[in-house]
Every structure is written in C-alpha cells, then in structure tokens.
Design an enzyme around this catalytic site. Structure first.
Site, short mmCIF file in Angstrom:
data_model
loop_
_atom_site.label_atom_id
_atom_site.label_comp_id
_atom_site.label_asym_id
_atom_site.label_seq_id
_atom_site.Cartn_x
_atom_site.Cartn_y
_atom_site.Cartn_z
N ARG A 129 0.81 -1.24 0.00
CA ARG A 129 0.00 0.00 0.00
C ARG A 129 0.84 1.28 0.00
O ARG A 129 0.37 2.34 0.38
CB ARG A 129 -0.96 0.05 1.18
N LYS A 151 4.07 11.51 -11.04
CA LYS A 151 3.17 10.72 -11.89
C LYS A 151 3.85 9.39 -12.17
O LYS A 151 5.00 9.36 -12.63
CB LYS A 151 2.92 11.43 -13.21
N GLU A 193 12.07 18.38 -24.41
CA GLU A 193 11.32 18.65 -23.17
C GLU A 193 11.95 19.83 -22.42
O GLU A 193 11.26 20.59 -21.74
CB GLU A 193 11.30 17.43 -22.24
N LYS A 238 9.44 22.99 -13.22
CA LYS A 238 8.47 21.91 -13.00
C LYS A 238 8.06 21.87 -11.53
O LYS A 238 6.88 21.70 -11.21
CB LYS A 238 8.99 20.55 -13.46
N GLU A 248 -2.85 18.16 -11.29
CA GLU A 248 -3.27 18.62 -12.62
C GLU A 248 -4.75 18.93 -12.72
O GLU A 248 -5.47 18.40 -13.55
CB GLU A 248 -2.85 17.61 -13.71
N ARG A 252 -0.94 22.70 -14.17
CA ARG A 252 0.01 21.65 -14.56
C ARG A 252 -0.19 21.22 -16.02
O ARG A 252 0.73 20.74 -16.67
CB ARG A 252 -0.09 20.45 -13.60
N ASN A 256 1.82 20.18 -20.85
CA ASN A 256 1.45 19.38 -22.02
C ASN A 256 1.60 20.15 -23.32
O ASN A 256 1.12 19.70 -24.37
CB ASN A 256 0.01 18.86 -21.89
N HIS A 259 1.96 18.44 -26.65
CA HIS A 259 1.72 17.02 -26.42
C HIS A 259 0.44 16.50 -27.09
O HIS A 259 0.32 15.30 -27.31
CB HIS A 259 1.70 16.71 -24.92
N HIS A 263 1.37 13.49 -29.09
CA HIS A 263 0.85 12.15 -28.74
C HIS A 263 0.12 11.51 -29.90
O HIS A 263 0.24 10.31 -30.12
CB HIS A 263 -0.13 12.26 -27.55
N HIS A 277 9.33 9.96 -28.31
CA HIS A 277 8.42 10.91 -27.67
C HIS A 277 8.90 12.37 -27.83
O HIS A 277 8.14 13.24 -28.23
CB HIS A 277 8.26 10.57 -26.18
#
Ligand SMILES: NC(=O)c1ccc[n+]([C@@H]2O[C@H](COP(=O)([O-])OP(=O)(O)OC[C@H]3O[C@@H](n4cnc5c(N)ncnc54)[C@H](O)[C@@H]3O)[C@@H](O)[C@H]2O)c1
Ligand SMILES: [Zn+2]
Length: 380
Positions: A129, A151, A193, A238, A248, A252, A256, A259, A263, A277
C-alpha cells in the site's frame, strides 16, 4: 549522525507540504546516493530497479554508493523499452520486491529513464500500500521531466499511462554525468522537453538555449556547466508548477504544450522507434505555435523562431520530416479525440501568446484543427 552531504550539487526543493523532497543535480552526485538515503531513512534497505542498458553503465555506481553508506541492496533488471511498462513486468517486479523482504520503511530506487521511473514508482505506490522511492533519472527526459512530480504508471491496451498513481518520490538524484552514455538520438529527444520550459513560461531561458545548446550536448566540465544549469532551470520550473497544482486540476496542464499533436503522431506510428516521444513533441510544439499564429495569438515569426531552433538542434519540425507515408487527417483527429475530452465539438489545447507564455484554451473547434491538419499533413 551522518554528516550532511554537500558538494557542487545544485539542490532544487519541491514544496508539497509533508510530501516535499529535494532534487539534487550535478556531475557525479550518484556517489552521494547512499549517504543521502541513509540520512533520510536511517537503516532502510533499498531495492534497485533498472533496465539492461542502464544497469550496464550505472548499476555498479549506484550499488557501491549504497553499500558504502551501509544501505543493504537487492535489485531487479528489466528489459529496456516501453514494453516494460506492462502488467506482466509490474507483477514480476512487485513479487521480486516482496521476495527481497522489502518492508514499509524500506525503499525502492528507480535507476533509469522515464520507463523505469514510471514502472518502479508505480510498484512503490502499490506494494504494501505504498513504499517510499527515490528517483535516479538517467535520461535527459527523465532528469528534466518524468522523475519530478510523482506521476507513475504502466500502459494499458486502451492507451499509455492509463494504470497509475500519483506517488511522489522522497528524493531525486540527477547525475548529469550519467547522460554521457545516452545515445545521441535519446539525448536530443530529451532536449525537446527542456525547450518546452522556455516556450511555456520562460522566454529568457529559451534565448539562453538558443545561444548555449551546444554546451548542453557536450560533456560538462569545470568550465562548462551548461547542462547542470539547464537541468536545474527545468526542475525549478516543474517544481514550481507541481507545487501549485500537484494533481493537474489546472496549471500543470501547461506542461502538455506540444503534447496533443505530439501524442497523436506518436500513436499514429504505434509508439515505435520511428518517432521518439521527444521528437514527436518537438513537432507538436512547432504545430502548437503555428496553430496559435493561425489563430492570430502570435506573429508567424515567433513560430518560425521556434522551428528554426529545433531544426538547428537536429529535431524534426514537421510531420513530413518523419519519413514514410503520413497518417491521414481523420486518423490523427481520431487519436486527438481519444487523448482529449471533446465537448460539443470543442477541444482543449495548450496554445501560446508569446514565446514564454502558454495558455490553456478550452474553446478550440474541431473544424479548425481539421483544417489546420489538412495543410500540415498534405503530401509535398
Ligand atoms: N511520469 C511522468 O511525469 C512522465 C513524463 C514524461 C514521460 N514519461 C514516460 O517516460 C517514458 C520515456 O522515458 P525516456 O525517454 O527516458 O525513455 P527510456 O526510459 O525508455 O530510456 C530511453 C532509452 O535509453 C536507455 N538509457 C537510459 N539511460 C541511459 C544511459 N544513461 N546510458 C545509456 N542508455 C540509457 C534506455 O535503456 C532506453 O533504451 C515514457 O514511458 C513516458 O510515458 C513520464
Ligand atoms: Zn513529454
């Protein structure tokens, strides 16, 4: 008591109340990993997760830094690549962590790029957990982006990163010397990035990158700390955004930038080596600037400037640079739709008002995007 660890490292704090942690950046800082862990969690054992490529270069250094500080280690090395962010590998990893008798109070060390950070971070979030974990990012992308912010995820057949958790690390140790062995194409992709932080919120940083990018690509030395400076600027940016919007719900999302288009292109090429990427989001950021110019938000010359910089560095700047047949507009629209919530034909995009000023625009019409892509994906 262990002496506090110092040196040439730059320390960037991430302020999240009880979940706050430091990002330690510098050449050779992996040597301090054990002492830092022993200081944060005295008597904890560490389970190191890495991939085969990274382990060949960096496992010995990580293991010896831990051993020197009397931190007991065990480890698992997985296959390199996105395919390790999967249920089967997660299962093997969780069982291996339990086999190694890692208890609450012990910790996981993610030694690798974004794949290892996401996989090991997610395992840390769910085993018993929730276990503490430390990120030791070894790609430029991971040092400036994925290792910070908590994340974590694996992939589902429904899409990338769909099975995951927010789980902050207790420490990030970004050794910029580890990037010396990174394949140049991966380094360049991670650089995209880095540029993102300039484009979304820091015009001065973008200008600095235009002037100094070659120094970042070159090995750092006592006379050249451009790489360390750049990683620190990105991490500060960041950390500030994540500190204000951890989950987010708003700001946040600016991270993106590039992106949505990126993506969709990555997905169109099946997340293969055809398009990494970072390469996809370089194209995506140029498209976001061009789309913003088309909407009259910025001058076309600004979009040109961004395109010029990515081109100079050797990153692709338009879909036609990918090579081979281009995906159709309808396919890309469908992929954008899967990635985004479409409400009554309206899409949300990160657009720009200037270099260094990104905005969340919720009222972009599907029709506009389709017209734009019709131009951009036209065969030449
Ligand atoms: N969690 C987040 O916030 C976040 C953000 C961005 C991306 N990501 C995820 O990150 C992943 C991409 O990360 P990545 O680009 O770091 O890819 P990666 O982890 O696959 O690393 C790229 C390649 O470089 C190799 N490598 C890594 N470090 C090396 C080194 N120092 N020397 C030699 N080879 C090395 C790896 O083995 C791999 O083959 C994606 O899965 C993406 O979804 C997560
Ligand atoms: Zn990205």
């Amino acid at each position: 008591m262990t002496a506090p660890v110092r040196g040439d490292a730059v320390v960037v704090p991430v302020s999240l109340g009880p979940r706050s942690y430091d990002i330690v950046i510098g050449r050779g800082v992996i040597a301090t990993l054990g002492a830092r862990i022993a200081e944060l969690r005295p008597a904890a054992k560490a389970f190191i997760v890495s991939d085969k490529n990274v382990a060949a270069h960096a496992m010995a250094a990580a293991r010896s830094a831990l051993t020197r500080a009397n931190v007991a280690t065990s480890e698992m090395v997985v296959a390199p690549g996105e395919s390790s962010k999967s249920y089967p590998v997660l299962q093997q990893l969780c069982e291996a962590i339990l086999d190694a008798q890692i208890e609450r109070g012990d910790l996981i060390v993610a030694l690798g790029g974004g794949v290892i950070g996401d996989l090991a971070g997610f395992a840390a979030a769910v085993v018993r957990r929730g276990l503490d974990y430390v990120q030791v990012p070894t790609t430029l992308l991971a040092q400036v982006d994925s290792s910070v912010g908590g994340k974590t995820a694996i992939d589902s057949r429904h899409g990338k990163n769909l099975i995951g958790a927010f789980h902050q690390p207790i420490l990030v140790v970004a050794d910029t010397a580890l990037l010396d062995t990174l394949p140049e194409r991966e380094f360049r992709a991670g650089y995209a990035e880095l540029v993102k932080y300039g484009l979304l919120g820091d015009a001065r940083f973008f200008s600095w990158l235009e002037a100094h990018w070659r120094d970042i690509f070159g090995a750092s030395s006592p006379h050249n700390s451009a790489r360390e400076h750049a990683v620190a600027v990105a991490c500060r940016a960041k950390a500030a955004i994540v500190g204000r919007d951890e989950r987010e719900t708003g700001e946040r999302a600016l991270l993106n930038l590039g992106h949505t288009f990126g993506h969709a292109l990555e997905a169109a090429y099946g997340f293969s080596d055809r398009l990494l990427h970072g390469e996809a989001i370089a194209i995506g950021m140029v498209l976001a600037f061009e789309f913003s110019a088309r909407r009259g938000l910025i001058a076309a010359a600004e979009a040109e400037r961004v395109k010029r910089h990515f081109g100079e560095v050797g990153l692709p700047t338009s879909p036609s640079a990918i090579g081979g047949p281009l995906p159709g507009v309808e396919r890309v629209m469908e992929l954008i739709g899967q990635d985004k919530k479409v409400k009554r034909g309206m899409l949300t995009f990160i657009l720009v008002r200037a270099i260094g000023s990104a905005v969340i625009e919720t009222g972009v019409q599907e029709r506009e995007v389709r017209e734009f892509l019709n131009e951009k994906l036209a065969r030449r």
